[in-house]
Design a protein around this motif. Structure first.
Motif, PDB file in Angstrom:
ATOM      1  N   LEU A  81      45.321  63.747  -4.445  1.00  0.00           N
ATOM      2  CA  LEU A  81      45.331  62.426  -3.582  1.00  0.00           C
ATOM      3  C   LEU A  81      46.806  61.460  -4.031  1.00  0.00           C
ATOM      4  CD1 LEU A  81      44.477  60.024  -2.420  1.00  0.00           C
ATOM      5  CD2 LEU A  81      43.672  58.961  -4.821  1.00  0.00           C
ATOM      6  N   GLY A  82      47.629  61.240  -2.416  1.00  0.00           N
ATOM      7  CA  GLY A  82      48.600  60.750  -2.765  1.00  0.00           C
ATOM      8  C   GLY A  82      49.903  61.599  -2.567  1.00  0.00           C
ATOM      9  N   ILE A  83      49.181  62.928  -2.150  1.00  0.00           N
ATOM     10  CA  ILE A  83      49.716  64.467  -1.447  1.00  0.00           C
ATOM     11  C   ILE A  83      49.942  64.462  -0.034  1.00  0.00           C
ATOM     12  CG2 ILE A  83      50.631  66.259  -2.123  1.00  0.00           C
ATOM     13  CD1 ILE A  83      49.285  65.970  -5.050  1.00  0.00           C
ATOM     14  N   ARG A  84      50.545  65.080   0.328  1.00  0.00           N
ATOM     15  CA  ARG A  84      50.925  65.486   2.205  1.00  0.00           C
ATOM     16  C   ARG A  84      51.675  65.808   2.246  1.00  0.00           C
ATOM     17  NH1 ARG A  84      47.892  62.681   4.526  1.00  0.00           N
ATOM     18  NH2 ARG A  84      47.207  64.133   7.094  1.00  0.00           N
ATOM     19  N   ASN A  85      51.708  66.553   3.048  1.00  0.00           N
ATOM     20  CA  ASN A  85      53.135  67.599   4.200  1.00  0.00           C
ATOM     21  C   ASN A  85      52.273  68.039   4.899  1.00  0.00           C
ATOM     22  OD1 ASN A  85      54.773  69.519   4.193  1.00  0.00           O
ATOM     23  ND2 ASN A  85      56.262  69.209   2.837  1.00  0.00           N
ATOM     24  N   ASP A  86      52.573  67.552   6.140  1.00  0.00           N
ATOM     25  CA  ASP A  86      52.620  67.665   7.441  1.00  0.00           C
ATOM     26  C   ASP A  86      52.838  69.218   7.696  1.00  0.00           C
ATOM     27  OD1 ASP A  86      50.633  65.553   7.605  1.00  0.00           O
ATOM     28  OD2 ASP A  86      52.604  64.611   8.626  1.00  0.00           O
ATOM     29  N   ALA A  87      53.813  69.367   7.808  1.00  0.00           N
ATOM     30  CA  ALA A  87      54.336  70.570   8.004  1.00  0.00           C
ATOM     31  C   ALA A  87      53.878  71.874   7.409  1.00  0.00           C
ATOM     32  CB  ALA A  87      56.267  70.546   8.297  1.00  0.00           C
ATOM     33  N   VAL A  88      54.075  71.951   6.205  1.00  0.00           N
ATOM     34  CA  VAL A  88      53.190  72.895   5.202  1.00  0.00           C
ATOM     35  C   VAL A  88      51.425  72.655   5.599  1.00  0.00           C
ATOM     36  CG1 VAL A  88      52.469  73.664   3.050  1.00  0.00           C
ATOM     37  CG2 VAL A  88      54.574  72.675   3.537  1.00  0.00           C
ATOM     38  N   ALA A  89      51.132  72.132   6.213  1.00  0.00           N
ATOM     39  CA  ALA A  89      49.797  72.322   5.849  1.00  0.00           C
ATOM     40  C   ALA A  89      49.886  73.011   7.340  1.00  0.00           C
ATOM     41  CB  ALA A  89      49.191  70.211   6.806  1.00  0.00           C
ATOM     42  N   ARG A  90      50.698  72.174   8.461  1.00  0.00           N
ATOM     43  CA  ARG A  90      50.536  73.007  10.233  1.00  0.00           C
ATOM     44  C   ARG A  90      50.596  74.526  10.038  1.00  0.00           C
ATOM     45  NH1 ARG A  90      52.978  68.813  11.747  1.00  0.00           N
ATOM     46  NH2 ARG A  90      55.140  69.378  10.867  1.00  0.00           N
ATOM     47  N   GLU A  91      51.522  74.885   8.670  1.00  0.00           N
ATOM     48  CA  GLU A  91      52.080  76.396   8.627  1.00  0.00           C
ATOM     49  C   GLU A  91      50.953  77.343   7.833  1.00  0.00           C
ATOM     50  OE1 GLU A  91      53.683  80.094   8.473  1.00  0.00           O
ATOM     51  OE2 GLU A  91      54.525  78.426   9.958  1.00  0.00           O
ATOM     52  N   LEU A  92      50.451  76.542   7.030  1.00  0.00           N
ATOM     53  CA  LEU A  92      49.220  76.924   6.200  1.00  0.00           C
ATOM     54  C   LEU A  92      47.564  77.197   7.699  1.00  0.00           C
ATOM     55  CD1 LEU A  92      49.029  75.177   2.698  1.00  0.00           C
ATOM     56  CD2 LEU A  92      49.805  77.557   3.623  1.00  0.00           C
ATOM     57  N   ASN A  93      47.753  76.344   8.640  1.00  0.00           N
ATOM     58  CA  ASN A  93      46.366  76.717  10.026  1.00  0.00           C
ATOM     59  C   ASN A  93      46.990  76.898  10.089  1.00  0.00           C
ATOM     60  OD1 ASN A  93      46.186  73.175   9.993  1.00  0.00           O
ATOM     61  ND2 ASN A  93      45.120  74.510   8.307  1.00  0.00           N
ATOM     62  N   SER A  94      48.470  77.843  10.445  1.00  0.00           N
ATOM     63  CA  SER A  94      49.167  78.885  11.635  1.00  0.00           C
ATOM     64  C   SER A  94      48.138  80.171  10.904  1.00  0.00           C
ATOM     65  CB  SER A  94      50.165  78.804  11.569  1.00  0.00           C
ATOM     66  OG  SER A  94      51.253  79.221  11.393  1.00  0.00           O
ATOM     67  N   ARG A  95      48.275  80.249   9.756  1.00  0.00           N
ATOM     68  CA  ARG A  95      47.644  81.625   9.203  1.00  0.00           C
ATOM     69  C   ARG A  95      45.764  81.479   8.268  1.00  0.00           C
ATOM     70  NH1 ARG A  95      52.254  84.092   7.056  1.00  0.00           N
ATOM     71  NH2 ARG A  95      54.522  82.870   7.868  1.00  0.00           N
ATOM     72  N   GLY A  96      45.384  80.366   8.874  1.00  0.00           N
ATOM     73  CA  GLY A  96      44.121  80.720   8.587  1.00  0.00           C
ATOM     74  C   GLY A  96      43.741  79.975   7.421  1.00  0.00           C
TER      75      GLY A  96
END
Length: 142
Positions: A110-125
């Motif tokens: 809660l309170g932690i968000r980083n869309d760039a890291v989330a996109r990179e992790l998603n791109s790795r499955g």
């Protein structure tokens, strides 16, 4: 792989995944980075604390020795639960991607968000949960 947001998706994550590595684990029982993992441990999850200071002192919690990095964990991890400020999340990306096998989910508390890291992790499955409390979601949904 997706950004996990809906309650049914959260329920799936919490029921299908039982091994949690906690980045930023804290030894102080009054801090969320201790009592959230402690709660999950009491619910039957396996908790692996990730904290370089605690690892250097050889400390153990919930039956697991603390480790300094995620890549040191020898057993497969389902969820990497992150208790670090949003601006520190990118510092852990390389460590997450060095895990073998890769985790199924990265959960930013809660309170932690980083869309760039989330996109990179998603791109790795890797599925990503952002800005949600593991304890609160578990209590509310299971």
């Amino acid at each position: 792989m997706t950004l996990v947001q809906s309650n049914p998706e959260i329920v799936r994550v919490l029921t299908e995944n039982k091994v949690i590595a906690v980045v930023g684990f804290h030894h102080d029982g009054a801090k969320p980075a201790f009592y959230v993992p402690e709660y999950m441990y009491r619910q039957g999850y396996s908790i692996i604390p990730v904290n370089p200071s605690l690892a250097a002192r050889g400390e153990s919690y919930f039956g697991h020795k603390a480790v300094a990095t995620l890549a040191e964990i020898a057993t497969p991890v389902d969820i990497v639960d992150v208790f670090r400020r949003s601006d520190k999340v990118p510092d852990h990306l390389e460590d997450i991607l060095a895990m073998t096998p890769l985790p199924k989910v990265v959960w930013l508390q809660l309170g932690i968000r980083n869309d760039a890291v989330a996109r990179e992790l998603n791109s790795r499955g890797i599925d990503v949960v952002q800005d949600r409390c593991l304890l609160a979601d578990h209590r509310a949904l299971l």
